[in-house]
Design an enzyme around this catalytic site. Structure first.
Site, PDB file in Angstrom:
ATOM      1  N   SER A  30      -9.287  -9.917  -2.265  1.00 31.50           N
ATOM      2  CA  SER A  30     -10.716  -9.816  -1.972  1.00 31.50           C
ATOM      3  C   SER A  30     -11.629 -10.261  -3.109  1.00 31.50           C
ATOM      4  CB  SER A  30     -11.058  -8.388  -1.576  1.00 31.50           C
ATOM      5  OG  SER A  30     -10.752  -7.505  -2.636  1.00 31.50           O
ATOM      6  N   LYS A  51     -13.700  -4.507   8.769  1.00 31.54           N
ATOM      7  CA  LYS A  51     -14.248  -5.721   8.148  1.00 31.54           C
ATOM      8  C   LYS A  51     -14.616  -6.718   9.250  1.00 31.54           C
ATOM      9  CE  LYS A  51     -12.529  -4.557   3.677  1.00 31.54           C
ATOM     10  NZ  LYS A  51     -11.292  -4.229   2.979  1.00 31.54           N
ATOM     11  N   HIS A  92      -8.655  -8.510   4.629  1.00 30.95           N
ATOM     12  CA  HIS A  92      -9.648  -9.591   4.531  1.00 30.95           C
ATOM     13  C   HIS A  92      -9.205 -10.858   5.270  1.00 30.95           C
ATOM     14  CE1 HIS A  92     -12.779  -7.994   1.872  1.00 30.95           C
ATOM     15  NE2 HIS A  92     -11.813  -7.259   1.357  1.00 30.95           N
TER      16      HIS A  92
END
Ligand SMILES: *Cc1c(COP(=O)(O)O)cnc(C)c1O
Length: 396
Positions: free
Chosen positions: A185, A243, A213
């Protein structure tokens, strides 16, 4: 309050504040969209993980509201008593379809998914090979399992192979696992999964990829494991629903016997209340949207590439990201913080990230473009970067 506690808190809070390391939190006054309101100012938001804009998607908001009307606001119990709603079963089928696995299990967050899954399988007689840049929740999940943690240098496959050889040949451990983020990330680089799988096969390692991610972002939205076509090779595919999926929660996708085991042995599944119905309904629909269309994914990448090209052309160091995550590496910690503060004053919300989150001297402002940003917003952000960069002598 106990004197011991009071002294501990005062001393440590003062120390952080004196070193400029105490993080003041800015509440967002409204939705966490492409623009946000903070301290009364409207800012271009380059700090959320809301990659596809789904956190504020109107169709998903309606689906959540309808589920609240039908089921209420809470699941009412842990999954193993009677907190498993038909909505959870549908979500888990959808997640398995999304990840190309036999089955899946959902958790209340990505963080507690790592707490749950690692320690359900690994114990003090085992070892875990862990990339040194793995997320905090992986590190904590490994610690909770009491297995021996053997860190390997970031994405260094020679180091991994040597340590895998040593760990398996020592005869000290019953099981050995290799564990990695799918997308890292802070730099936006992708794990070398084909090499990791090859090493895992050679030494019979359990493979564990946390693609928090990656899902929604890589592999045409289906994640990093799919990007490399390794759905059959990775034992644990971990993801977050917080996310790109835009809501909250975490999951493991894998073989049916693994998921069956997690349902009887992973402690947050057994001892913490299930995800609420409105969230579950919205998540299931969000996953379906990602399965059905790459439109948002394509827009995200277009925006990421546009922002990267703009910053790079101005002379900023944007690192070696392979995803829309766009670090702007400033270096010095103080300068990085000043840079981020000046961006805020000019109308861009982009957080500074400094030691100890990233190595000393590599302070950066991290930019997270989303599918919801317009070209105009990105142009404005790039112009503000140019102004602040010149003012602070980061670019010429
Ligand atoms: C963000 C993140 C998590 C935590 O996910 P939440 O759903 O926010 O709890 C776990 N693992 C990795 C690699 C992450 O980046």
């Amino acid at each position: 309050m106990s004197n011991v506690l009071n002294n501990f808190l005062t001393e440590n809070l003062d120390a952080l504040k004196n070193q400029g390391l105490y993080n003041e939190i800015d509440p967002v006054e409204g939705p966490n969209g492409a623009k946000i309101n903070v301290r009364g100012s409207e800012l271009i938001n380059l700090s959320s993980n809301n990659y596809l804009g789904l956190a504020t998607n109107p169709a998903l908001k309606q689906i959540a509201k309808d589920a609240v009307d039908k089921y209420g606001v809470g699941a009412g119990a842990v999954r193993t008593i009677n907190g498993t709603l038909d909505l959870h079963v549908r979500l888990e089928q959808k997640l398995a379809e999304f990840k190309g696995t036999e089955a899946a299990i959902s958790y209340q967050s990505g963080f507690n998914c790592n707490m749950a899954a690692i320690s359900a399988v690994m114990d003090k007689n085992d070892a875990i090979l862990s990339d040194q840049l793995n997320h905090a929740s992986i590190i904590d999940g490994c610690r909770l399992s009491k297995a021996k943690i053997i860190p390997f240098n970031h994405s260094d496959m020679e180091d991994l192979r040597a340590k895998a050889k040593q760990a398996t040949e020592s005869g000290q451990y019953n099981k050995v696992m290799v564990i990695t983020d799918g997308v890292f990330s802070m730099d936006g680089d992708i794990a070398k999964l084909p090499e990791i799988v090859e090493i895992a096969k050679e030494f019979d390692l359990i493979t564990y990829v946390d693609d928090a991610h990656g899902s929604g972002v890589t592999g045409k939205g289906k994640g990093t494991v799919k990007h490399f076509g390794l759905e059959k090779e990775i034992d644990f595919q971990i993801g977050t629903l917080s996310k790109a999926i835009g809501v909250v929660g975490g999951y493991v996708a894998g073989k049916k016997n693994l998921i069956d085991w997690l349902k009887v042995r992973s402690r947050p599944f057994l001892f913490s209340t299930a995800l609420p119905p409105g969230d579950v309904a919205a998540i299931t629909a969000a996953v379906q949207m990602i399965i059905d269309s790459t439109e948002l994914h394509d827009k995200l990448w277009e925006n990421g590439d546009y922002l990267k090209a703009g910053l790079s052309k101005l002379g900023f160091d944007i690192g070696a990201s392979e995803t829309p995550i766009t670090p702007c590496i400033i270096g010095d910690e103080k300068l990085t913080q000043t840079f981020s503060k000046r961006l805020f004053e000019e109308g861009v919300y982009a957080k500074s990230i400094v030691f100890p989150t990233v190595p000393k001297g590599t302070g950066r402002v991290r930019n997270m473009p989303t599918a919801d940003h317009t070209k105009e917003m990105l142009d404005e952000a790039i112009a503000i970067y140019e102004k602040v960069g010149k003012e602070l002598g980061v670019i010429n």
